[in-house]
Structures are given as C-alpha cells and as structure tokens.
Design a protein around this motif. Structure first.
Motif, PDB file in Angstrom:
ATOM      1  N   ARG A   1       1.878  18.412  11.760  1.00 45.85           N
ATOM      2  CA  ARG A   1       2.563  17.990  10.575  1.00 45.85           C
ATOM      3  C   ARG A   1       2.658  18.280   9.272  1.00 45.85           C
ATOM      4  O   ARG A   1       2.335  19.092   8.014  1.00 45.85           O
ATOM      5  CB  ARG A   1       3.962  17.637  10.921  1.00 45.85           C
ATOM      6  CG  ARG A   1       4.742  16.987   9.378  1.00 45.85           C
ATOM      7  CD  ARG A   1       5.895  16.143   9.912  1.00 45.85           C
ATOM      8  NE  ARG A   1       6.301  15.976  11.421  1.00 45.85           N
ATOM      9  CZ  ARG A   1       5.771  14.522  12.221  1.00 45.85           C
ATOM     10  NH1 ARG A   1       5.493  13.495  11.760  1.00 45.85           N
ATOM     11  NH2 ARG A   1       6.078  14.229  13.377  1.00 45.85           N
ATOM     12  N   HIS A   2       1.644  17.558   8.929  1.00 45.40           N
ATOM     13  CA  HIS A   2       0.627  16.963   7.735  1.00 45.40           C
ATOM     14  C   HIS A   2      -1.084  18.044   7.265  1.00 45.40           C
ATOM     15  O   HIS A   2      -1.041  17.653   6.322  1.00 45.40           O
ATOM     16  CB  HIS A   2       0.576  15.389   7.732  1.00 45.40           C
ATOM     17  CG  HIS A   2       1.400  14.972   7.816  1.00 45.40           C
ATOM     18  ND1 HIS A   2       2.422  15.133   6.805  1.00 45.40           N
ATOM     19  CD2 HIS A   2       2.286  14.192   8.876  1.00 45.40           C
ATOM     20  CE1 HIS A   2       3.580  14.198   6.976  1.00 45.40           C
ATOM     21  NE2 HIS A   2       3.558  13.951   8.364  1.00 45.40           N
ATOM     22  N   ALA A   3      -0.711  18.971   8.663  1.00 47.12           N
ATOM     23  CA  ALA A   3      -2.544  19.770   8.331  1.00 47.12           C
ATOM     24  C   ALA A   3      -2.251  20.457   6.863  1.00 47.12           C
ATOM     25  O   ALA A   3      -0.973  21.604   6.807  1.00 47.12           O
ATOM     26  CB  ALA A   3      -2.658  20.030   9.592  1.00 47.12           C
ATOM     27  N   GLY A   4      -2.901  20.944   6.314  1.00 44.65           N
ATOM     28  CA  GLY A   4      -3.142  22.756   5.507  1.00 44.65           C
ATOM     29  C   GLY A   4      -2.503  23.458   6.489  1.00 44.65           C
ATOM     30  O   GLY A   4      -2.176  24.393   6.518  1.00 44.65           O
ATOM     31  N   THR A   5      -4.253  23.657   6.740  1.00 48.56           N
ATOM     32  CA  THR A   5      -4.577  24.528   8.420  1.00 48.56           C
ATOM     33  C   THR A   5      -5.104  24.673   9.303  1.00 48.56           C
ATOM     34  O   THR A   5      -5.866  25.547   9.833  1.00 48.56           O
ATOM     35  CB  THR A   5      -5.341  25.729   7.474  1.00 48.56           C
ATOM     36  OG1 THR A   5      -6.416  25.110   6.826  1.00 48.56           O
ATOM     37  CG2 THR A   5      -4.792  26.690   5.813  1.00 48.56           C
ATOM     38  N   LEU A   6      -5.639  23.076   9.246  1.00 47.07           N
ATOM     39  CA  LEU A   6      -6.405  23.143  10.157  1.00 47.07           C
ATOM     40  C   LEU A   6      -6.508  21.315  10.798  1.00 47.07           C
ATOM     41  O   LEU A   6      -6.006  20.657  10.753  1.00 47.07           O
ATOM     42  CB  LEU A   6      -8.050  22.901   9.467  1.00 47.07           C
ATOM     43  CG  LEU A   6      -9.551  22.719  10.790  1.00 47.07           C
ATOM     44  CD1 LEU A   6      -9.549  23.731  12.198  1.00 47.07           C
ATOM     45  CD2 LEU A   6     -10.467  22.508  10.602  1.00 47.07           C
ATOM     46  N   VAL A   7      -6.530  21.718  12.486  1.00 50.16           N
ATOM     47  CA  VAL A   7      -6.548  20.547  12.993  1.00 50.16           C
ATOM     48  C   VAL A   7      -7.734  20.837  14.046  1.00 50.16           C
ATOM     49  O   VAL A   7      -7.935  21.180  14.975  1.00 50.16           O
ATOM     50  CB  VAL A   7      -5.043  19.781  13.903  1.00 50.16           C
ATOM     51  CG1 VAL A   7      -4.478  18.477  14.795  1.00 50.16           C
ATOM     52  CG2 VAL A   7      -3.967  20.023  12.762  1.00 50.16           C
ATOM     53  N   LEU A   8      -8.394  19.131  14.366  1.00 54.62           N
ATOM     54  CA  LEU A   8      -9.351  19.743  15.440  1.00 54.62           C
ATOM     55  C   LEU A   8      -9.316  18.548  16.214  1.00 54.62           C
ATOM     56  O   LEU A   8      -8.608  17.065  15.894  1.00 54.62           O
ATOM     57  CB  LEU A   8     -10.403  18.907  14.750  1.00 54.62           C
ATOM     58  CG  LEU A   8     -11.490  20.019  13.687  1.00 54.62           C
ATOM     59  CD1 LEU A   8     -12.318  19.985  12.488  1.00 54.62           C
ATOM     60  CD2 LEU A   8     -11.671  21.283  14.223  1.00 54.62           C
ATOM     61  N   VAL A   9      -8.758  18.285  17.378  1.00 51.28           N
ATOM     62  CA  VAL A   9      -8.897  17.323  18.391  1.00 51.28           C
ATOM     63  C   VAL A   9      -9.988  17.532  19.678  1.00 51.28           C
ATOM     64  O   VAL A   9     -10.798  18.426  20.059  1.00 51.28           O
ATOM     65  CB  VAL A   9      -7.385  17.776  19.627  1.00 51.28           C
ATOM     66  CG1 VAL A   9      -7.321  16.640  20.344  1.00 51.28           C
ATOM     67  CG2 VAL A   9      -6.601  18.096  18.461  1.00 51.28           C
ATOM     68  N   HIS A  10     -10.335  16.219  20.381  1.00 50.48           N
ATOM     69  CA  HIS A  10     -11.573  16.113  20.874  1.00 50.48           C
ATOM     70  C   HIS A  10     -11.571  15.016  21.575  1.00 50.48           C
ATOM     71  O   HIS A  10     -10.635  13.790  20.953  1.00 50.48           O
ATOM     72  CB  HIS A  10     -12.722  15.657  20.260  1.00 50.48           C
ATOM     73  CG  HIS A  10     -13.938  15.441  20.529  1.00 50.48           C
ATOM     74  ND1 HIS A  10     -15.134  16.005  20.942  1.00 50.48           N
ATOM     75  CD2 HIS A  10     -14.784  13.840  21.175  1.00 50.48           C
ATOM     76  CE1 HIS A  10     -15.923  15.827  21.724  1.00 50.48           C
ATOM     77  NE2 HIS A  10     -15.886  14.722  21.496  1.00 50.48           N
ATOM     78  N   VAL A  11     -11.435  14.925  22.419  1.00 50.64           N
ATOM     79  CA  VAL A  11     -11.032  14.216  24.145  1.00 50.64           C
ATOM     80  C   VAL A  11     -12.304  13.979  24.227  1.00 50.64           C
ATOM     81  O   VAL A  11     -13.250  15.368  24.946  1.00 50.64           O
ATOM     82  CB  VAL A  11     -10.126  14.495  24.883  1.00 50.64           C
ATOM     83  CG1 VAL A  11      -9.376  13.302  25.546  1.00 50.64           C
ATOM     84  CG2 VAL A  11      -8.983  14.961  24.308  1.00 50.64           C
ATOM     85  N   ARG A  12     -12.868  12.697  24.849  1.00 48.90           N
ATOM     86  CA  ARG A  12     -14.135  12.655  25.607  1.00 48.90           C
ATOM     87  C   ARG A  12     -14.334  10.863  26.445  1.00 48.90           C
ATOM     88  O   ARG A  12     -12.923  10.251  26.159  1.00 48.90           O
ATOM     89  CB  ARG A  12     -15.788  12.223  24.770  1.00 48.90           C
ATOM     90  CG  ARG A  12     -15.642  11.004  24.353  1.00 48.90           C
ATOM     91  CD  ARG A  12     -16.904  10.813  23.327  1.00 48.90           C
ATOM     92  NE  ARG A  12     -17.099   9.534  22.405  1.00 48.90           N
ATOM     93  CZ  ARG A  12     -17.752   9.538  22.405  1.00 48.90           C
ATOM     94  NH1 ARG A  12     -18.976   9.291  23.044  1.00 48.90           N
ATOM     95  NH2 ARG A  12     -17.644   7.915  22.433  1.00 48.90           N
ATOM     96  N   ARG A  13     -14.317  11.057  27.530  1.00 52.01           N
ATOM     97  CA  ARG A  13     -14.770  10.116  28.247  1.00 52.01           C
ATOM     98  C   ARG A  13     -15.774   8.437  28.047  1.00 52.01           C
ATOM     99  O   ARG A  13     -17.076   9.514  27.774  1.00 52.01           O
ATOM    100  CB  ARG A  13     -14.916  10.094  29.572  1.00 52.01           C
ATOM    101  CG  ARG A  13     -14.766   9.167  30.465  1.00 52.01           C
ATOM    102  CD  ARG A  13     -14.749  10.151  32.300  1.00 52.01           C
ATOM    103  NE  ARG A  13     -15.872   9.844  32.468  1.00 52.01           N
ATOM    104  CZ  ARG A  13     -16.406  10.614  33.625  1.00 52.01           C
ATOM    105  NH1 ARG A  13     -15.490  11.116  34.604  1.00 52.01           N
ATOM    106  NH2 ARG A  13     -17.668  10.631  34.178  1.00 52.01           N
ATOM    107  N   THR A  14     -15.903   7.837  27.501  1.00 50.67           N
ATOM    108  CA  THR A  14     -16.450   6.988  27.881  1.00 50.67           C
ATOM    109  C   THR A  14     -16.995   6.000  29.288  1.00 50.67           C
ATOM    110  O   THR A  14     -16.522   6.249  30.143  1.00 50.67           O
ATOM    111  CB  THR A  14     -16.341   6.111  27.117  1.00 50.67           C
ATOM    112  OG1 THR A  14     -14.535   4.808  26.668  1.00 50.67           O
ATOM    113  CG2 THR A  14     -15.470   6.416  25.066  1.00 50.67           C
ATOM    114  N   ALA A  15     -17.671   5.157  28.735  1.00 50.48           N
ATOM    115  CA  ALA A  15     -18.205   4.548  30.251  1.00 50.48           C
ATOM    116  C   ALA A  15     -16.794   4.130  30.893  1.00 50.48           C
ATOM    117  O   ALA A  15     -16.282   4.229  32.596  1.00 50.48           O
ATOM    118  CB  ALA A  15     -18.865   2.997  30.040  1.00 50.48           C
ATOM    119  N   ASP A  16     -15.423   3.192  30.152  1.00 49.61           N
ATOM    120  CA  ASP A  16     -14.360   2.640  31.152  1.00 49.61           C
ATOM    121  C   ASP A  16     -13.273   3.275  30.710  1.00 49.61           C
ATOM    122  O   ASP A  16     -12.040   2.420  30.861  1.00 49.61           O
ATOM    123  CB  ASP A  16     -14.122   2.039  31.157  1.00 49.61           C
ATOM    124  CG  ASP A  16     -16.073   0.867  30.933  1.00 49.61           C
ATOM    125  OD1 ASP A  16     -15.779   1.252  32.229  1.00 49.61           O
ATOM    126  OD2 ASP A  16     -16.608  -0.765  30.998  1.00 49.61           O
TER     127      ASP A  16
END
Length: 78
Positions: free
Chosen positions: A22-37
């Motif tokens: 909703r608030h982005a101009g032209t770009l949204v980056l999404v990063h999902v990662r697993r940590t130890a727990d």
C-alpha cells in the motif's frame, strides 16, 4: 515448517505485506529465512522515510503521510 494458529499466521504475514504494498512507490522486497529456532520475515520497500522506521511499529502511530493519503504515491523513499 512453522507451527501456529492458521488465522494468526495469516495475519502475521498479511499485515506487513499489505502495508508495504500500500505504501510502496514501486518496490517491495520480501525475504524469509530460517534461523536456529525461528523464522524471520523481512519486508522492505521504497515507501515512507527512514526517519519513521522505528516508530511505524508502535501500535498507536499514524504517520503524517498516511493521514493525508488519498491514493497518491508516497513522497519519500526508505
């Protein structure tokens, strides 16, 4: 695999993603990662200014740009 209540997990993911879109101009980056727990979700974009980043997660915060937003594109970048 992440354990949780389906509706709460959906809300946990949808709110930051919807806000970024909703608030982005032209770009949204999404990063999902697993940590130890844990799992970590990072959402970034070219929306509101860096000066507001820390307070946007305060429950009662409403940024000036959001108050006056009428569908126009954001004026500043992250």
């Amino acid at each position: 695999m992440v354990r949780g209540i389906d509706a709460r997990l959906r809300r946990l993911l949808s709110e930051p993603l919807d806000n970024a879109r909703r608030h982005a101009g032209t770009l949204v980056l999404v990063h999902v990662r697993r940590t130890a727990d844990n799992a970590q979700l990072v959402v970034a974009g070219d929306g509101i200014g860096a000066e507001d980043r820390e307070r946007i997660f305060d429950r009662s915060t409403r940024l000036d740009a959001a108050r006056s937003r009428d569908g126009a594109a954001p004026a500043s970048a992250w």
